[in-house]
Scaffold this motif. Structure first.
Motif, PDB file in Angstrom:
ATOM      1  N   LEU A  56       0.845  -1.205   0.000  1.00  0.00           N
ATOM      2  CA  LEU A  56       0.000   0.000   0.000  1.00  0.00           C
ATOM      3  C   LEU A  56       0.870   1.240   0.000  1.00  0.00           C
ATOM      4  O   LEU A  56       2.052   1.181   0.376  1.00  0.00           O
ATOM      5  CB  LEU A  56      -0.918   0.034   1.227  1.00  0.00           C
ATOM      6  CG  LEU A  56      -0.286   0.550   2.544  1.00  0.00           C
ATOM      7  CD1 LEU A  56      -1.319   1.330   3.348  1.00  0.00           C
ATOM      8  CD2 LEU A  56       0.282  -0.577   3.357  1.00  0.00           C
ATOM      9  N   GLY A  58       0.338   4.464   2.072  1.00  0.00           N
ATOM     10  CA  GLY A  58      -0.476   5.124   3.088  1.00  0.00           C
ATOM     11  C   GLY A  58      -0.580   6.611   2.789  1.00  0.00           C
ATOM     12  O   GLY A  58       0.000   7.114   1.815  1.00  0.00           O
ATOM     13  N   GLY A  59      -1.287   7.342   3.640  1.00  0.00           N
ATOM     14  CA  GLY A  59      -1.599   8.741   3.373  1.00  0.00           C
ATOM     15  C   GLY A  59      -0.391   9.607   3.094  1.00  0.00           C
ATOM     16  O   GLY A  59      -0.481  10.593   2.366  1.00  0.00           O
ATOM     17  N   ASP A  96      -5.572   4.950  -0.246  1.00  0.00           N
ATOM     18  CA  ASP A  96      -6.756   5.595   0.311  1.00  0.00           C
ATOM     19  C   ASP A  96      -7.387   6.524  -0.704  1.00  0.00           C
ATOM     20  O   ASP A  96      -7.360   7.738  -0.550  1.00  0.00           O
ATOM     21  CB  ASP A  96      -6.373   6.387   1.573  1.00  0.00           C
ATOM     22  CG  ASP A  96      -6.041   5.465   2.709  1.00  0.00           C
ATOM     23  OD1 ASP A  96      -4.841   5.220   2.918  1.00  0.00           O
ATOM     24  OD2 ASP A  96      -6.980   4.956   3.331  1.00  0.00           O
ATOM     25  N   HIS A 199     -14.685   1.444   8.863  1.00  0.00           N
ATOM     26  CA  HIS A 199     -13.812   0.516   9.581  1.00  0.00           C
ATOM     27  C   HIS A 199     -14.723  -0.318  10.465  1.00  0.00           C
ATOM     28  O   HIS A 199     -15.438   0.244  11.308  1.00  0.00           O
ATOM     29  CB  HIS A 199     -12.811   1.273  10.428  1.00  0.00           C
ATOM     30  CG  HIS A 199     -12.104   2.367   9.686  1.00  0.00           C
ATOM     31  ND1 HIS A 199     -12.689   3.576   9.426  1.00  0.00           N
ATOM     32  CD2 HIS A 199     -10.867   2.440   9.148  1.00  0.00           C
ATOM     33  CE1 HIS A 199     -11.833   4.329   8.761  1.00  0.00           C
ATOM     34  NE2 HIS A 199     -10.726   3.669   8.560  1.00  0.00           N
ATOM     35  N   MET A 242     -12.027  -3.390   6.198  1.00  0.00           N
ATOM     36  CA  MET A 242     -10.928  -3.020   7.088  1.00  0.00           C
ATOM     37  C   MET A 242     -11.453  -2.948   8.515  1.00  0.00           C
ATOM     38  O   MET A 242     -12.505  -2.342   8.757  1.00  0.00           O
ATOM     39  CB  MET A 242     -10.333  -1.665   6.680  1.00  0.00           C
ATOM     40  CG  MET A 242      -9.093  -1.295   7.468  1.00  0.00           C
ATOM     41  SD  MET A 242      -8.402   0.301   7.013  1.00  0.00           S
ATOM     42  CE  MET A 242      -7.866  -0.005   5.338  1.00  0.00           C
ATOM     43  N   TRP A 278      -3.635   0.341   9.834  1.00  0.00           N
ATOM     44  CA  TRP A 278      -2.212   0.725   9.896  1.00  0.00           C
ATOM     45  C   TRP A 278      -1.619   0.451  11.279  1.00  0.00           C
ATOM     46  O   TRP A 278      -1.910   1.171  12.230  1.00  0.00           O
ATOM     47  CB  TRP A 278      -2.136   2.212   9.553  1.00  0.00           C
ATOM     48  CG  TRP A 278      -0.822   2.860   9.484  1.00  0.00           C
ATOM     49  CD1 TRP A 278      -0.141   3.441  10.513  1.00  0.00           C
ATOM     50  CD2 TRP A 278      -0.023   3.097   8.306  1.00  0.00           C
ATOM     51  NE1 TRP A 278       1.017   3.998  10.064  1.00  0.00           N
ATOM     52  CE2 TRP A 278       1.128   3.809   8.713  1.00  0.00           C
ATOM     53  CE3 TRP A 278      -0.157   2.767   6.958  1.00  0.00           C
ATOM     54  CZ2 TRP A 278       2.127   4.193   7.809  1.00  0.00           C
ATOM     55  CZ3 TRP A 278       0.824   3.157   6.062  1.00  0.00           C
ATOM     56  CH2 TRP A 278       1.956   3.849   6.487  1.00  0.00           C
ATOM     57  N   MET A 304      -1.788  -5.046   7.791  1.00  0.00           N
ATOM     58  CA  MET A 304      -1.187  -3.841   7.225  1.00  0.00           C
ATOM     59  C   MET A 304      -0.015  -3.425   8.101  1.00  0.00           C
ATOM     60  O   MET A 304      -0.214  -3.076   9.277  1.00  0.00           O
ATOM     61  CB  MET A 304      -2.222  -2.715   7.163  1.00  0.00           C
ATOM     62  CG  MET A 304      -1.751  -1.451   6.509  1.00  0.00           C
ATOM     63  SD  MET A 304      -2.951  -0.100   6.620  1.00  0.00           S
ATOM     64  CE  MET A 304      -4.282  -0.692   5.580  1.00  0.00           C
ATOM     65  N   TRP A 419      -6.633  14.059   3.710  1.00  0.00           N
ATOM     66  CA  TRP A 419      -6.536  13.003   2.696  1.00  0.00           C
ATOM     67  C   TRP A 419      -6.455  13.603   1.291  1.00  0.00           C
ATOM     68  O   TRP A 419      -7.118  13.137   0.365  1.00  0.00           O
ATOM     69  CB  TRP A 419      -7.723  12.047   2.771  1.00  0.00           C
ATOM     70  CG  TRP A 419      -7.786  11.207   4.011  1.00  0.00           C
ATOM     71  CD1 TRP A 419      -8.659  11.370   5.048  1.00  0.00           C
ATOM     72  CD2 TRP A 419      -6.941  10.115   4.372  1.00  0.00           C
ATOM     73  NE1 TRP A 419      -8.405  10.436   6.031  1.00  0.00           N
ATOM     74  CE2 TRP A 419      -7.376   9.646   5.642  1.00  0.00           C
ATOM     75  CE3 TRP A 419      -5.867   9.464   3.751  1.00  0.00           C
ATOM     76  CZ2 TRP A 419      -6.774   8.565   6.304  1.00  0.00           C
ATOM     77  CZ3 TRP A 419      -5.260   8.384   4.407  1.00  0.00           C
ATOM     78  CH2 TRP A 419      -5.717   7.946   5.664  1.00  0.00           C
TER      79      TRP A 419
HETATM   80  C1  GLC Z   1      -5.260   4.935   8.461  1.00  0.00           C
HETATM   81  C2  GLC Z   1      -6.773   4.876   8.480  1.00  0.00           C
HETATM   82  C3  GLC Z   1      -7.370   4.013   7.407  1.00  0.00           C
HETATM   83  C4  GLC Z   1      -6.462   3.987   6.189  1.00  0.00           C
HETATM   84  C5  GLC Z   1      -5.164   3.334   6.593  1.00  0.00           C
HETATM   85  C6  GLC Z   1      -4.149   3.292   5.444  1.00  0.00           C
HETATM   86  O1  GLC Z   1      -4.753   4.958   9.773  1.00  0.00           O
HETATM   87  O2  GLC Z   1      -7.391   4.523   9.714  1.00  0.00           O
HETATM   88  O3  GLC Z   1      -8.657   4.552   7.108  1.00  0.00           O
HETATM   89  O4  GLC Z   1      -7.083   3.268   5.142  1.00  0.00           O
HETATM   90  O5  GLC Z   1      -4.562   3.949   7.716  1.00  0.00           O
HETATM   91  O6  GLC Z   1      -3.729   4.586   5.129  1.00  0.00           O
END
Ligand code: GLC
Length: 589
Positions: A56, A58-59, A96, A199, A242, A278, A304, A419
């Protein structure tokens, strides 16, 4: 006619999964249960060496320069490495994409889910998800960690904007539409992309809206409010879920066997797989091996992991400890097989074995004009007109002078919220394509209309109308938790100054949730809740000038009393009830 098993796979495909499972070593099975953040993969050949099931971003993890072409090159490289593993099982790459393909420069950024909730338009939400899938697939990515099915009960929660509504029925209706848009529908043989309902379970019900907190309620309430939308998503064929960081009556969801296995996979018949959040399993125990045992035994199928070599609880540790747990009999191999079967089924349903790479030459889809048009329609339908004294709105395109006030009037980052490009979002020119409200107003009015802008009121006191734009600063998750939902003194002062000028005042609010408006309410002649509209600010101007009538209706209760912010309490005497929204008696002038 091929008979589709409950999982949606043809009998032959089920057999294919079983044949593959029989060939897999324990290490290869555990590899499929491992999802690693790209930032943790110092040596990407670990994807091939360990047979990782998923990667993945992540953000805050973006490939260098964050351009669509670079995303695609990175995803293709990871997939090629996965195909080099002994059995060549393709990778699932996840992001995301929660309001468009929002990590990527140039992607269309849609209104966050709270705004889509105000549209109450399942067809539009489905189209939004379909467009998001198209932009994701153009960069080689199949898996969106969306839709969020939170039924946010308390606006103090920093993730309220990720929730369509405080009404489970509306969340279920729009969540199912998003699943259909991403995947293509429950009956299609090959999914377009993979959705991830999140979630599970009760993330939006925590006490005082504390993120990752404790949802305290009886089982009947948990089912009525928080479980109901998952029934709709499963009916729509959602392929992954998730788990939630939060707890139910003090028990962490990531270790909740009754909810993750008995209810979700038994009672609801969920055939897809559950991915952890995460590093969320780390919260189950200070002892990583125990945490792994609890999570996998409870029903988590894929974990994850954001940490790499040299960091605690990293993916190498995870693989080693889970193998120990199986060899010690603390995690049954049948549980491992169940998890891997679910993951493989999903990859078969996505057609990944035949087409691990998405077609080349689709990058022009990212940010395409026709996609922006869909987002603009979302913005139009998401706006909720709360006040319109003396029919001030719609504004005239032939007004002599319109003055816009407030940083948010010309700030794409404030328009998009969290995001967006990064986890927390940012102010300013956060991405390269989009239209601020100021730009939109300028392109809407006639040639003789003077449009001026200032962060304060300078230059505006003689205008025919003053448009004050207020915004919450961008935030995500726990960073957005607030005890006090009042507008700031600076924001109230801006509206008060505009009122003191004696000119008509329109206030537009960008926020991830209802806020306590204080004197801004009385000081405004017209008031529009715009939520977090995203890149297509033209949709706001369309409504302000009457090219589109306001049709949005509040997706959640708007509280009045700071002592009663939770929807169940605020509903007794709200500022506005859920469903409230005004419209125009006349068309644009
Ligand atoms: C974050 C979020 C989740 C997201 C994941 C991956 O902490 O809670 O919504 O999909 O991590 O970024």
């Amino acid at each position: 006619m091929v008979c589709l098993a409950v999982s949606g796979l043809a009998a032959g495909e089920e057999k294919r999964v079983e044949d593959l499972l029989r060939q897999m070593t324990l290490q290869e099975k555990l590899g499929q249960m491992t999802q690693v953040d790209l930032g943790a993969l110092k040596d990407r050949t670990d994807i091939a060496r360990l047979g990782l099931g998923s990667v993945l971003c992540g953000g805050n993890t973006d490939p260098e320069n964050n351009e669509p072409a670079t995303w695609r090159r990175t995803v293709v490289q990871c997939q090629q490495l996965a195909l080099q593993s002994r059995l060549g099982i393709p990778l699932l790459f996840g992001v995301d994409a929660v309001h468009g393909h929002n990590n990527v420069l140039g992607a269309v950024i849609f209104p966050h889910q709270i705004g889509l909730g105000a549209t109450r338009n399942p067809r539009l939400v489905e189209e939004t998800a379909r467009v998001t899938a198209r932009e994701m697939l153009a960069t080689g990515i199949h898996w969106a960690f969306a839709p969020c099915l939170a039924v946010a009960q308390d606006p103090r929660w920093g993730r309220t904007y990720e929730s369509y509504s405080d009404d489970p029925e509306l969340v279920g209706q729009l969540g199912a539409a998003a699943v259909r848009g991403l995947q293509g529908g429950a009956r299609v043989r090959t999914w377009r992309a993979l959705a991830c309902a999140k979630h599970y379970l009760g993330d939006g019900g925590t006490t005082e809206g504390v993120d990752q907190g404790n949802t305290e309620c009886d089982e009947a309430t948990l089912r009525r409010v928080h479980l109901a939308p998952y029934r709709e998503a499963i009916r729509a064929g959602v392929g992954s879920l998730m788990a939630s960081y939060s707890s139910w009556n003090g028990v962490k969801l990531h270790g909740h066997r009754y909810l993750l296995t008995d209810v979700l996979k038994g009672e609801l018949g969920f055939e897809g797989f559950v991915v952890s959040d995460w590093a969320a399993i780390d919260q189950l125990s200070p002892n990583y091996k125990e945490a792994i045992e609890r999570a996998i035994t409870a029903g988590v199928d894929m974990v994850m992991i954001p940490n790499g070599p040299g960091q605690p609880n990293n993916y190498l540790e995870f693989l080693r400890l889970l193998a120990e747990l199986v060899n010690e009999g603390r995690v049954a191999e049948s549980r491992i097989d169940d998890a891997v079967r679910r993951i493989l089924r999903t990859k078969v349903r996505l057609g990944l074995f035949e087409r691990p790479m998405t077609p080349e030459g689709l990058l022009s889809r990212v940010g395409a004009p026709e996609h922006r048009a869909v987002a603009r329609q979302c913005v139009r339908e998401s706006l909720v007109l709360l006040k319109n004294e003396r029919g001030l709105l719609p504004l005239s395109k032939r007004a002599r002078h319109i003055h816009l006030v407030g940083q948010a009037a010309d700030d794409l980052g404030l328009q998009c919220g969290g995001w967006t490009i990064s986890w927390q979002g940012s102010t300013g020119a956060v991405t390269r394509a989009g239209t601020t409200l100021l730009q939109a107003v300028r392109s809407t009015v006639g040639p003789r209309t003077r449009v001026t802008y200032s962060r304060d009121l300078a230059g505006g006191t003689a205008a025919d109308v003053i448009v004050v734009v207020l915004a919450e600063p961008p935030y995500a998750e726990m960073m957005g938790d607030r005890k006090d939902l009042s507008l700031s003194a600076e924001q109230l002062g801006l509206v008060r100054e505009a009122r003191a000028s004696g000119r008509p005042v329109v206030t537009v609010l960008y926020s991830g949730r209802p806020l306590l408006l204080g004197s801004a309410w009385e000081d405004s002649d017209a008031f529009v809740a715009a939520w977090l509209p995203g890149t297509e600010g033209q949709g706001i101007a369309d409504v302000l000038f009457g090219d589109a009538r306001p049709t949005g209706r509040l997706p959640r209760v708007w509280p009045k009393d700071p002592r009663h912010l939770r929807s169940s309490e605020a509903a007794a005497d709200p500022m506005f009830p859920r469903g409230f929204g005004l419209t125009y008696r006349t068309r644009g002038r």
